[in-house]
Design an enzyme around this catalytic site. Structure first.
Site, mmCIF file in Angstrom:
data_model
loop_
_atom_site.group_PDB
_atom_site.id
_atom_site.type_symbol
_atom_site.label_atom_id
_atom_site.label_comp_id
_atom_site.label_asym_id
_atom_site.label_seq_id
_atom_site.Cartn_x
_atom_site.Cartn_y
_atom_site.Cartn_z
ATOM 1 N N LYS A 67 0.850 -1.207 0.000
ATOM 2 C CA LYS A 67 0.000 0.000 0.000
ATOM 3 C C LYS A 67 0.884 1.255 0.000
ATOM 4 O O LYS A 67 2.089 1.176 0.310
ATOM 5 C CB LYS A 67 -0.887 -0.017 1.256
ATOM 6 C CG LYS A 67 -0.109 0.055 2.567
ATOM 7 C CD LYS A 67 -1.010 -0.174 3.774
ATOM 8 C CE LYS A 67 -0.210 -0.131 5.065
ATOM 9 N NZ LYS A 67 -1.039 -0.551 6.230
ATOM 10 N N ARG A 99 -10.367 0.393 15.096
ATOM 11 C CA ARG A 99 -10.462 1.147 13.836
ATOM 12 C C ARG A 99 -11.472 0.434 12.948
ATOM 13 O O ARG A 99 -12.660 0.475 13.197
ATOM 14 C CB ARG A 99 -9.083 1.225 13.149
ATOM 15 C CG ARG A 99 -8.049 1.971 13.971
ATOM 16 C CD ARG A 99 -6.769 2.317 13.201
ATOM 17 N NE ARG A 99 -6.366 1.340 12.194
ATOM 18 C CZ ARG A 99 -5.138 1.236 11.687
ATOM 19 N NH1 ARG A 99 -4.191 2.055 12.107
ATOM 20 N NH2 ARG A 99 -4.841 0.342 10.778
ATOM 21 N N TYR A 101 15.818 30.323 7.168
ATOM 22 C CA TYR A 101 14.722 31.145 7.699
ATOM 23 C C TYR A 101 14.722 31.204 9.216
ATOM 24 O O TYR A 101 14.922 30.189 9.877
ATOM 25 C CB TYR A 101 13.374 30.586 7.235
ATOM 26 C CG TYR A 101 13.188 30.598 5.744
ATOM 27 C CD1 TYR A 101 13.418 31.754 5.004
ATOM 28 C CD2 TYR A 101 12.767 29.452 5.082
ATOM 29 C CE1 TYR A 101 13.225 31.760 3.624
ATOM 30 C CE2 TYR A 101 12.570 29.456 3.706
ATOM 31 C CZ TYR A 101 12.803 30.602 2.980
ATOM 32 O OH TYR A 101 12.616 30.600 1.634
ATOM 33 N N MET A 152 11.470 24.336 1.949
ATOM 34 C CA MET A 152 10.706 23.517 1.005
ATOM 35 C C MET A 152 11.608 22.701 0.075
ATOM 36 O O MET A 152 11.338 21.540 -0.209
ATOM 37 C CB MET A 152 9.792 24.413 0.162
ATOM 38 C CG MET A 152 8.883 23.644 -0.770
ATOM 39 S SD MET A 152 7.866 24.721 -1.793
ATOM 40 C CE MET A 152 6.787 25.459 -0.591
HETATM 41 C C1 LIG Z 1 -0.269 -1.611 6.867
HETATM 42 C C2 LIG Z 1 -0.881 -2.870 7.339
HETATM 43 C C3 LIG Z 1 -0.110 -4.021 7.556
HETATM 44 C C4 LIG Z 1 1.417 -4.014 7.499
HETATM 45 O O1 LIG Z 1 1.916 -3.517 8.717
HETATM 46 P P1 LIG Z 1 3.511 -3.507 8.989
HETATM 47 O O2 LIG Z 1 3.632 -3.114 10.406
HETATM 48 O O3 LIG Z 1 4.092 -2.507 8.049
HETATM 49 O O4 LIG Z 1 3.992 -4.881 8.715
HETATM 50 C C5 LIG Z 1 -0.747 -5.201 7.847
HETATM 51 N N1 LIG Z 1 -2.093 -5.250 7.959
HETATM 52 C C6 LIG Z 1 -2.866 -4.169 7.785
HETATM 53 C C7 LIG Z 1 -4.341 -4.299 7.933
HETATM 54 C C8 LIG Z 1 -2.298 -2.934 7.486
HETATM 55 O O5 LIG Z 1 -3.069 -1.856 7.348
#
Ligand SMILES: *Cc1c(COP(=O)(O)O)cnc(C)c1O
Length: 388
Positions: free
Chosen positions: A39, A136, A269, A316
């Site tokens: 992801k 969540r 800055y 930046m």
């Molecule tokens: C991002 C994510 C993972 C991977 O987590 P890591 O700590 O990077 O291994 C696994 N399961 C879900 C549902 C996630 O959102």
């Protein structure tokens, strides 16, 4: 590997290291299989080359958050199973089903997915997600039986096929905490309930990277590893090499300017830094638009085999390092044009030093390196991961 000619700003992605990490994680998780989580553009490493290299090295699945991320991988020719788990009412579930993605379901999505399957006359592949305590996504335990009943009904109608049950851990990066035990218990109960409801569960999955290393009791059939495949440690007290991992990303540029300044020179800055003696300043042409956190003043940059701190505010497009000496400019020892490595690679500071300076975690530093920084893929082993 021939010496790579680096672009002005480069995130070098070492696909050999990535494949090593996948193979190592396969050993650690064995007999459970590995889902490579790609992801967020593979945590900033580039989703497609990472996905290809991960599959070459034996990852069995890919994981993404968004359906659109999974569809992009399919359109690029990836045929391996891909699970997507974070949806909104605007998610294109039809595209997800059409492209044969596995879809994580926490509740309301089930009806959308079933509708898409009905329209396409193609069953959707589904993993039901139980909230075992993270708070969540995931189905609350008290609604689990009802979700199972709806899923079974849709499955009997041929609209979905439930292949997985999964959940996500909250505190696995602190292995001594007892809450993980409660999550494992709740997960086992949810799996049993699914089996009792008549679901033939092919893959049960709970572990992220920290649990893959520290909690074999969380491995089940599949581990979902993100951070670890990029060679980074999720633990505060263990470095990559302690876990047998090799960091994949090296972030570098070249020193863009170099000048001698007197004592009392204000830098950047706000004049948050003033030189205390005559010295040489080096201009490092990356800033927060490149993903360098603005608050990371003091973080290390490797130039010519030595590490120098970033001084003054990070802007930046640029930041400044203090070489702490004079007499360099115009000599062969001048750092002008030298490679400046912010993190990664064998001699450079680890990304964790940047995370500490920015009061964040290694995940965030690599993931936020921006598109302005060119990804350069290196590979000695067969397959360059670019598919060309
Ligand atoms: C991002 C994510 C993972 C991977 O987590 P890591 O700590 O990077 O291994 C696994 N399961 C879900 C549902 C996630 O959102």
């Amino acid at each position: 590997m021939g010496r790579v000619t680096f672009p002005e700003r480069a995130a070098e992605i070492d696909l050999d290291a990535l494949r090593h990490n996948i193979r190592h994680l396969r050993d650690v998780a064995h007999p459970a299989r590995v889902m490579a989580v790609v992801k967020a553009d593979a945590y900033g490493h580039g989703a497609l080359p990472v996905a290809r290299a991960a599959l070459e090295a034996g990852a069995a699945w890919l994981g993404v958050a968004h359906v659109s991320e999974g569809v992009a991988l399919r359109r690029a020719g990836i045929e391996a199973p891909i699970l997507a788990w974070l949806h909104t009412a605007r998610t294109d579930f039809t595209a997800g089903v059409e492209h044969g993605l596995d879809l994580g379901i926490s509740g309301w999505e089930l009806e959308h997915v079933a509708a898409a399957a009905r329209e396409l006359e193609r069953p959707a592949i589904v993993h039901l997600k139980i909230d075992t305590g993270l708070g969540r996504n995931g189905c609350p335990p008290e609604q689990w039986e009802a979700l199972l009943a709806r899923a079974v009904a849709h499955q009997e109608e041929g609209l979905i096929r439930v292949v997985g049950i999964f959940s996500h851990l909250a505190v696995a990066d602190e292995p001594a905490r007892p809450e993980t035990d409660l999550q494992v218990q709740a997960f086992r109960a949810a799996v049993t309930a699914a089996e009792n409801a008549g679901i033939d569960v092919e893959v049960r999955h709970l572990a992220n990277t920290p649990a893959t290393f520290s909690r074999p009791d969380c491995h089940f059939d599949l581990v979902r590893v993100g951070l670890g495949i990029y060679g980074l440690s999720p633990f505060a007290d263990q470095a990559s090499e302690d876990l047998g991992l090799r960091p994949v990303m090296t972030f570098s540029t070249t020193v863009a300017n170099c000048k001698e300044v007197p004592a009392g020179q204000g830098v950047s800055y706000g004049y948050a830094y003033r030189t205390r003696k005559p010295t040489t300043l080096g201009l490092v042409p990356v800033g927060y638009a490149d993903g360098v956190p603005r608050i990371a003043t003091g973080a290390p940059v490797l130039v010519g085999g030595r590490v120098y701190p970033v001084v003054g505010r990070i802007a930046m497009d640029q930041c400044v390092i203090d070489f702490g000496t004079t007499g360099l400019v115009g000599t062969p020892a001048s750092p002008l044009g030298e490679r400046a490595v912010l993190f990664g690679g064998s001699d450079a500071p680890p990304v964790e030093d940047w995370a500490a300076a920015a009061q964040t975690i290694n995940y965030e530093i690599v993931t936020r390196i921006s598109d302005r920084v060119e990804r350069v893929y290196t590979s000695r082993e067969g397959g360059d991961g670019t598919g060309s």
